[in-house]
Scaffold this motif. Structure first.
Motif, short mmCIF file in Angstrom:
data_model
loop_
_atom_site.label_atom_id
_atom_site.label_comp_id
_atom_site.label_asym_id
_atom_site.label_seq_id
_atom_site.Cartn_x
_atom_site.Cartn_y
_atom_site.Cartn_z
N VAL A 1 28.82 -5.83 91.65
CA VAL A 1 28.14 -6.92 92.35
C VAL A 1 26.85 -6.40 92.96
CG1 VAL A 1 28.27 -8.58 94.25
CG2 VAL A 1 30.30 -8.12 92.82
N LYS A 2 25.72 -7.03 92.61
CA LYS A 2 24.42 -6.69 93.16
C LYS A 2 24.08 -7.55 94.37
CE LYS A 2 20.16 -5.01 93.27
NZ LYS A 2 19.66 -5.81 94.42
N ALA A 3 24.47 -8.82 94.32
CA ALA A 3 24.14 -9.73 95.43
C ALA A 3 25.08 -10.92 95.40
CB ALA A 3 22.69 -10.20 95.34
N LEU A 4 25.32 -11.51 96.57
CA LEU A 4 26.06 -12.74 96.73
C LEU A 4 25.04 -13.88 96.79
CD1 LEU A 4 28.00 -10.46 97.68
CD2 LEU A 4 28.95 -12.09 99.32
N LYS A 5 25.19 -14.88 95.94
CA LYS A 5 24.19 -15.92 95.79
C LYS A 5 24.55 -17.17 96.60
CE LYS A 5 22.45 -16.33 91.65
NZ LYS A 5 22.31 -16.52 90.18
N ASP A 6 23.56 -17.91 96.97
CA ASP A 6 23.76 -19.11 97.79
C ASP A 6 24.61 -20.16 97.09
OD1 ASP A 6 22.28 -18.08 99.90
OD2 ASP A 6 20.39 -18.94 99.19
N ASN A 7 24.64 -20.13 95.75
CA ASN A 7 25.42 -21.12 95.01
C ASN A 7 26.88 -20.71 94.81
OD1 ASN A 7 25.16 -19.09 93.14
ND2 ASN A 7 24.35 -20.39 91.49
N GLY A 8 27.31 -19.62 95.45
CA GLY A 8 28.68 -19.17 95.32
C GLY A 8 28.94 -18.30 94.10
N ARG A 9 27.91 -17.97 93.36
CA ARG A 9 28.03 -17.08 92.20
C ARG A 9 27.60 -15.66 92.61
NH1 ARG A 9 28.18 -20.58 87.55
NH2 ARG A 9 29.22 -22.47 88.31
N LEU A 10 27.79 -14.70 91.71
CA LEU A 10 27.49 -13.30 92.00
C LEU A 10 26.45 -12.76 91.02
CD1 LEU A 10 31.11 -11.94 92.58
CD2 LEU A 10 29.48 -12.70 94.32
N GLN A 11 25.43 -12.10 91.55
CA GLN A 11 24.48 -11.38 90.71
C GLN A 11 25.08 -10.01 90.38
OE1 GLN A 11 20.59 -10.87 92.43
NE2 GLN A 11 19.88 -9.52 90.78
N LEU A 12 24.85 -9.54 89.16
CA LEU A 12 25.50 -8.32 88.68
C LEU A 12 24.49 -7.27 88.23
CD1 LEU A 12 28.24 -9.95 86.40
CD2 LEU A 12 28.46 -9.30 88.80
N VAL A 13 24.93 -6.02 88.23
CA VAL A 13 24.25 -4.93 87.54
C VAL A 13 25.28 -4.24 86.65
CG1 VAL A 13 22.47 -4.52 89.29
CG2 VAL A 13 24.67 -3.35 89.48
N PRO A 14 24.84 -3.68 85.53
CA PRO A 14 25.81 -3.03 84.65
C PRO A 14 26.25 -1.67 85.18
CG PRO A 14 23.60 -2.77 83.77
CD PRO A 14 23.47 -3.66 84.99
N VAL A 15 27.47 -1.29 84.86
CA VAL A 15 27.95 0.08 85.02
C VAL A 15 27.95 0.70 83.63
CG1 VAL A 15 29.91 1.54 85.62
CG2 VAL A 15 29.34 -0.43 87.06
N GLY A 16 27.13 1.72 83.43
CA GLY A 16 26.90 2.22 82.09
C GLY A 16 25.83 1.39 81.41
N HIS A 17 25.44 1.81 80.21
CA HIS A 17 24.34 1.14 79.51
C HIS A 17 24.90 0.20 78.46
CE1 HIS A 17 20.34 0.51 77.89
NE2 HIS A 17 20.82 0.77 76.68
N TRP A 18 24.81 -1.11 78.74
CA TRP A 18 25.18 -2.10 77.73
C TRP A 18 24.38 -3.37 77.97
CZ3 TRP A 18 29.23 -6.14 78.72
CH2 TRP A 18 29.67 -6.16 80.04
N ASN A 19 24.19 -4.12 76.90
CA ASN A 19 23.30 -5.27 76.93
C ASN A 19 24.00 -6.48 77.50
OD1 ASN A 19 21.65 -7.61 75.92
ND2 ASN A 19 20.45 -5.92 75.08
N ALA A 20 23.30 -7.26 78.33
CA ALA A 20 23.89 -8.43 78.97
C ALA A 20 24.30 -9.50 77.95
CB ALA A 20 22.91 -9.03 79.97
N ARG A 21 23.73 -9.48 76.76
CA ARG A 21 24.12 -10.50 75.77
C ARG A 21 25.59 -10.35 75.40
NH1 ARG A 21 20.52 -7.55 72.40
NH2 ARG A 21 19.05 -9.27 72.56
N PHE A 22 26.13 -9.12 75.50
CA PHE A 22 27.54 -8.92 75.21
C PHE A 22 28.42 -9.30 76.41
CE2 PHE A 22 25.94 -6.00 71.88
CZ PHE A 22 26.58 -6.58 70.82
N ALA A 23 27.81 -9.47 77.58
CA ALA A 23 28.56 -9.87 78.76
C ALA A 23 28.69 -11.38 78.86
CB ALA A 23 27.88 -9.33 80.02
#
Length: 369
Positions: free
Chosen positions: A80-102
């Motif tokens: 978790v990178k940040a808690l968002k006002d809309n109740g969702r969570l901003q993320l950062v990857p652990v290890g190197h992988w592309n967000a399209r696979f997430a």
């Protein structure tokens, strides 16, 4: 030396248990306990580093120059990178992988007080709302968010659930094994390698095979973030064989069948003599194999050398399609690797001189040419 029978049922069962045990780098305690339990069942002694890397010992006739065989049990993940006002969570990857696979992945969020299920979604996820915009939005980790399966609509709801910046996310592996022997799953890198190593150990123990020198199976917990075998390796180890994934992609010579022997990766060539010993063993015992070179790849071997270990290293791999994505391998490659590892453990050390950290010219090899 004897080519042992690999218990395929044990290999597959072990792989599935590993795949269903979350272990993103930094959150690996559960999988460490699982591997230790497996070693205890096999009667193999082991010890742990402070953070949980496992060093086991299969005793040989002599203790030096001993060898190690390593696989890593940490995987890719997110935080978790940040808690968002809309109740969702901003993320950062652990290890190197592309967000399209997430995008679209189901995942578990681990908080200080519990865990929550949810889904990683693009910021514009509804086709009925955004229509063509869902295809035109940029890709990347700044454009996805985590939706928790709970009644959360604003920042205060997240705080009520006990969600914090820095909480870990483990991505569901969703494994499937087909009748044709293909295994589809996330995180086959390198849980398949760990299953191969445990299956080779099981075969050696079950068939009572004698080893000429001590062999140390190592299970590392931080390969995906770069440090890998840098801490788990003791200075008395002269040879280190790494098991990891190859890349069966265009321009590569890796295969989902047989053993793929890496000649070099982005950190440089692997040890000439150890690599060619593995090729010789494949030829002698009719183990299907091919060679490859990886341009954008590093492994536990690189971490060990960069930490200052004077050790001969080699890398053997199972060819993975769509590495660091939704991966696919074939059981044939895992069985072939387990056979090679079990045979390698029975072989004599490369050079008796290697028991010395620093020694004279006498006994030092020379490459053909």
């Amino acid at each position: 030396m004897k080519l042992p029978t690999i218990d395929t049922g044990y290999l597959v069962e072990t792989l599935l248990k590993l795949l269903f045990t979350p272990s993103p780098s930094g959150y690996t305690d559960r999988v460490v306990h699982l591997v230790c339990q497996r070693l205890e069942q096999l009667g193999v002694p082991f010890e742990l580093t402070r953070r949980g890397a496992i060093r086991a010992t299969l005793e040989g006739k002599v203790s030096q120059p001993d060898r190690a065989v390593v696989a890593h049990i940490d995987t890719l993940g997110a935080m978790v990178k940040a808690l968002k006002d809309n109740g969702r969570l901003q993320l950062v990857p652990v290890g190197h992988w592309n967000a399209r696979f997430a995008e679209g992945a189901r995942a578990t969020l681990f908080t200080d007080t519990g865990q929550w299920r949810g889904t990683i979604l693009p910021l514009k996820a509804s086709g009925h709302t955004f229509a063509p915009e869902i295809d035109n939005q940029p890709g990347g980790w700044d454009y996805v968010e985590f939706r928790i399966d709970a009644r959360v609509h604003k920042l205060e709801d997240l705080l009520r659930l006990g969600v914090h910046v820095g909480d870990f996310l483990a991505i569901d592996t969703t494994p499937e094994i087909t009748d044709t022997g293909f295994i589809n799953s996330r995180h086959l890198d390198d849980k398949a390698g760990a299953a191969v190593l445990l299956a080779a150990i099981e075969a050696v123990r079950r068939e009572g095979l004698e080893l000429p020198v001590d062999c140390h199976p190592l299970f590392t917990i931080s390969e995906e973030v770069g440090s890998g075998a840098s801490a788990a390796l003791h200075q008395d180890v002269a040879e280190m064989l790494t098991i990891d994934n190859g890349t069966s992609a265009p321009g590569q010579n890796s295969s989902e069948f047989g053993v793929t022997i890496a000649m070099a990766d982005q950190s440089g060539p692997f040890d000439y003599h150890l690599t060619h010993r593995l090729i010789q063993l494949c030829q002698e015992f009719a183990i299907p194999h091919q060679r490859d070179v990886f341009k954008y790849y590093r492994s536990d071997s690189a971490a060990a050398l960069e930490a200052g270990n004077d050790v001969r290293t080699a890398l053997i791999t199972f060819g993975v399609d769509a590495s660091h994505g939704y991966e696919r391998i074939h059981l044939d490659a895992l069985e072939s690797l387990a056979r090679l590892v079990a045979v390698y453990m029975q072989g004599p050390p490369l050079f008796s001189r290697d028991r010395l950290g620093i020694g004279p010219l006498t006994g030092f090899p020379i490459q053909p040419g």
